[in-house]
Scaffold this motif. Structure first.
Motif, PDB file in Angstrom:
ATOM      1  N   SER A  93       0.809  -1.218   0.000  1.00 28.46           N
ATOM      2  CA  SER A  93       0.000   0.000   0.000  1.00 28.46           C
ATOM      3  C   SER A  93       0.844   1.270   0.000  1.00 28.46           C
ATOM      4  CB  SER A  93      -0.931   0.029   1.215  1.00 28.46           C
ATOM      5  OG  SER A  93      -1.906  -0.987   1.145  1.00 28.46           O
ATOM      6  N   ASN A 133      -4.933  -1.870   4.430  1.00 28.41           N
ATOM      7  CA  ASN A 133      -5.157  -2.827   3.343  1.00 28.41           C
ATOM      8  C   ASN A 133      -3.904  -3.590   2.931  1.00 28.41           C
ATOM      9  OD1 ASN A 133      -7.828  -2.104   3.261  1.00 28.41           O
ATOM     10  ND2 ASN A 133      -7.615  -0.704   1.546  1.00 28.41           N
ATOM     11  N   ALA A 137      -3.344  -7.267   0.596  1.00 30.50           N
ATOM     12  CA  ALA A 137      -2.601  -7.302  -0.659  1.00 30.50           C
ATOM     13  C   ALA A 137      -1.432  -8.275  -0.582  1.00 30.50           C
ATOM     14  CB  ALA A 137      -2.106  -5.896  -1.004  1.00 30.50           C
ATOM     15  N   GLN A 161      -2.214  -0.014  -7.679  1.00 31.86           N
ATOM     16  CA  GLN A 161      -2.403   0.308  -6.268  1.00 31.86           C
ATOM     17  C   GLN A 161      -3.557   1.268  -6.026  1.00 31.86           C
ATOM     18  OE1 GLN A 161       0.240   3.124  -3.986  1.00 31.86           O
ATOM     19  NE2 GLN A 161       1.125   1.206  -3.266  1.00 31.86           N
ATOM     20  N   ARG A 163      -6.294   1.577  -7.359  1.00 28.64           N
ATOM     21  CA  ARG A 163      -7.621   0.990  -7.544  1.00 28.64           C
ATOM     22  C   ARG A 163      -8.152   0.322  -6.277  1.00 28.64           C
ATOM     23  NH1 ARG A 163      -7.506  -1.932 -13.527  1.00 28.64           N
ATOM     24  NH2 ARG A 163      -6.365  -0.282 -14.635  1.00 28.64           N
ATOM     25  N   TRP A 164      -7.255   0.055  -5.296  1.00 29.58           N
ATOM     26  CA  TRP A 164      -7.706  -0.725  -4.137  1.00 29.58           C
ATOM     27  C   TRP A 164      -7.225  -0.198  -2.797  1.00 29.58           C
ATOM     28  CZ3 TRP A 164      -3.745  -2.441  -1.171  1.00 29.58           C
ATOM     29  CH2 TRP A 164      -2.487  -2.575  -1.784  1.00 29.58           C
ATOM     30  N   TYR A 165      -6.099   0.559  -2.748  1.00 27.70           N
ATOM     31  CA  TYR A 165      -5.463   0.765  -1.447  1.00 27.70           C
ATOM     32  C   TYR A 165      -6.202   1.718  -0.520  1.00 27.70           C
ATOM     33  CZ  TYR A 165      -3.238   5.396  -2.118  1.00 27.70           C
ATOM     34  OH  TYR A 165      -2.992   6.730  -2.278  1.00 27.70           O
ATOM     35  N   LEU A 167      -9.711   1.735  -0.488  1.00 27.08           N
ATOM     36  CA  LEU A 167     -11.077   1.238  -0.378  1.00 27.08           C
ATOM     37  C   LEU A 167     -11.345   0.704   1.030  1.00 27.08           C
ATOM     38  CD1 LEU A 167     -11.428  -0.755  -3.737  1.00 27.08           C
ATOM     39  CD2 LEU A 167     -12.172   1.597  -3.250  1.00 27.08           C
ATOM     40  N   ASP A 169     -13.298  -1.734   1.534  1.00 23.48           N
ATOM     41  CA  ASP A 169     -13.239  -3.179   1.318  1.00 23.48           C
ATOM     42  C   ASP A 169     -12.572  -3.425  -0.033  1.00 23.48           C
ATOM     43  OD1 ASP A 169     -13.504  -5.854   0.981  1.00 23.48           O
ATOM     44  OD2 ASP A 169     -15.693  -5.918   1.131  1.00 23.48           O
ATOM     45  N   PRO A 170     -11.267  -3.717  -0.049  1.00 26.91           N
ATOM     46  CA  PRO A 170     -10.547  -3.895  -1.312  1.00 26.91           C
ATOM     47  C   PRO A 170     -10.654  -5.306  -1.888  1.00 26.91           C
ATOM     48  CG  PRO A 170      -9.020  -4.159   0.478  1.00 26.91           C
ATOM     49  CD  PRO A 170     -10.375  -3.867   1.106  1.00 26.91           C
ATOM     50  N   ALA A 173     -11.538  -5.726  -5.685  1.00 31.72           N
ATOM     51  CA  ALA A 173     -10.511  -5.188  -6.586  1.00 31.72           C
ATOM     52  C   ALA A 173      -9.275  -6.067  -6.584  1.00 31.72           C
ATOM     53  CB  ALA A 173     -10.160  -3.759  -6.175  1.00 31.72           C
ATOM     54  N   ILE A 174      -8.892  -6.565  -5.411  1.00 26.73           N
ATOM     55  CA  ILE A 174      -7.711  -7.418  -5.319  1.00 26.73           C
ATOM     56  C   ILE A 174      -7.982  -8.767  -5.978  1.00 26.73           C
ATOM     57  CG2 ILE A 174      -6.294  -8.721  -3.686  1.00 26.73           C
ATOM     58  CD1 ILE A 174      -6.356  -6.292  -1.850  1.00 26.73           C
TER      59      ILE A 174
END
Length: 262
Positions: A93, A133, A137, A161, A163-165, A167, A169-170, A173-174
């Motif tokens: 992250s 997060n 990951a 990164q 797109r998800w870091y 969120l 709740d990732p 996306a992960i």
């Protein structure tokens, strides 16, 4: 004259009733400081989604407390016979890690790790610096590693990164990133549910602690810490690799290649 006297009296009374505040001039400055500090903490903490999704695992601190440093949990790429080893401690992250991986790290691996007769073996270690997060990951990459796909997921996690870091709740996306890297979904999902690599992540983090790592990315070339402050990472590390190769070819050691002690 009487009118002027009355006006002066009224003005004096108004000043006494509503005296100017000496502290008001500091209010705009204080406001800027508050906003700046708040923005910083939003970026490093609150913007990550509070306590993070379940994949961050509430027992991580307990696992870390019980884990001992184990260098064998590092994930390597490159020939075992390579004369030089580069160890990277990263947090998935960490924005600086994504920047490094997207250019300097990518080129270094292409030119010195993933070639025929590569002179460098690259070892990746998880080092958690506090982003909620990050563990999700890291689990994603290590679960992919059970299928031989650690590096594709590791690289995509960093490349995407943003797109998800941040969120709350990732997970979705992960999972999409892992799918695009080619994992078998059922096997990967089972690993993620069971948090099978969590202990290895904790041991990896403790390796960083034992080596004095306190930020990411941190790199070591043959055990010697690389100072990236104020330098262009690729050219600097390439220079260290070349100096190390020259020293090895002449029978020297790390100190002769221009690197100091750890």
């Amino acid at each position: 004259m009487a009118r002027k006297t009355a006006q002066k009296t009224a003005q004096k009374t108004a000043r006494q009733t509503n005296p100017p505040s000496r502290s008001n001039k500091w209010f705009p400055i204080a406001l800027v400081v508050i906003v700046a500090v708040g923005g910083y903490w939003l970026f490093v903490g609150g913007g990550q989604g509070g306590s993070g999704p379940p994949a961050t695992h509430p027992d991580l601190l307990e696992v870390l407390a019980e884990a001992e440093a184990d260098p064998s949990v590092g994930v390597a790429i490159g020939p075992e016979s390579a004369p030089i080893t580069i160890e990277e401690f990263y947090d998935p992250s960490c924005p600086h890690c994504a920047t490094f991986a997207g250019f300097a790290g990518k080129l270094l691996r292409q030119n010195y790790v993933e070639t025929a007769n590569a002179p460098v073996r690259w070892v990746s270690y998880d080092y958690m610096v506090g982003f909620p997060n990050s563990v999700a990951a890291s689990l994603a990459a290590r679960c992919a590693g059970e299928q031989g796909l650690y590096w594709p997921v590791h690289d995509l996690i960093l490349a995407r990164q943003t797109r998800w870091y941040q969120l709350a709740d990732p997970g979705g996306a992960i999972a999409e990133i892992a799918s695009q890297a080619g994992v078998d979904a059922d096997t990967w999902n089972a690993c993620m549910r069971e948090r099978r690599p969590l202990e290895d992540i904790a041991k990896s983090h403790q390796v960083g602690v034992s080596r004095g790592v306190n930020s990411t990315p941190t790199l070591f070339v043959d055990g010697v810490r690389v100072d990236l402050a104020g330098v262009e990472p690729y050219s600097h590390i390439e220079g260290l690799i070349q100096a190390r190769l020259d020293a090895l070819s002449s029978g020297g050691d790390a100190s002769e290649s221009g690197q100091g002690a750890p």
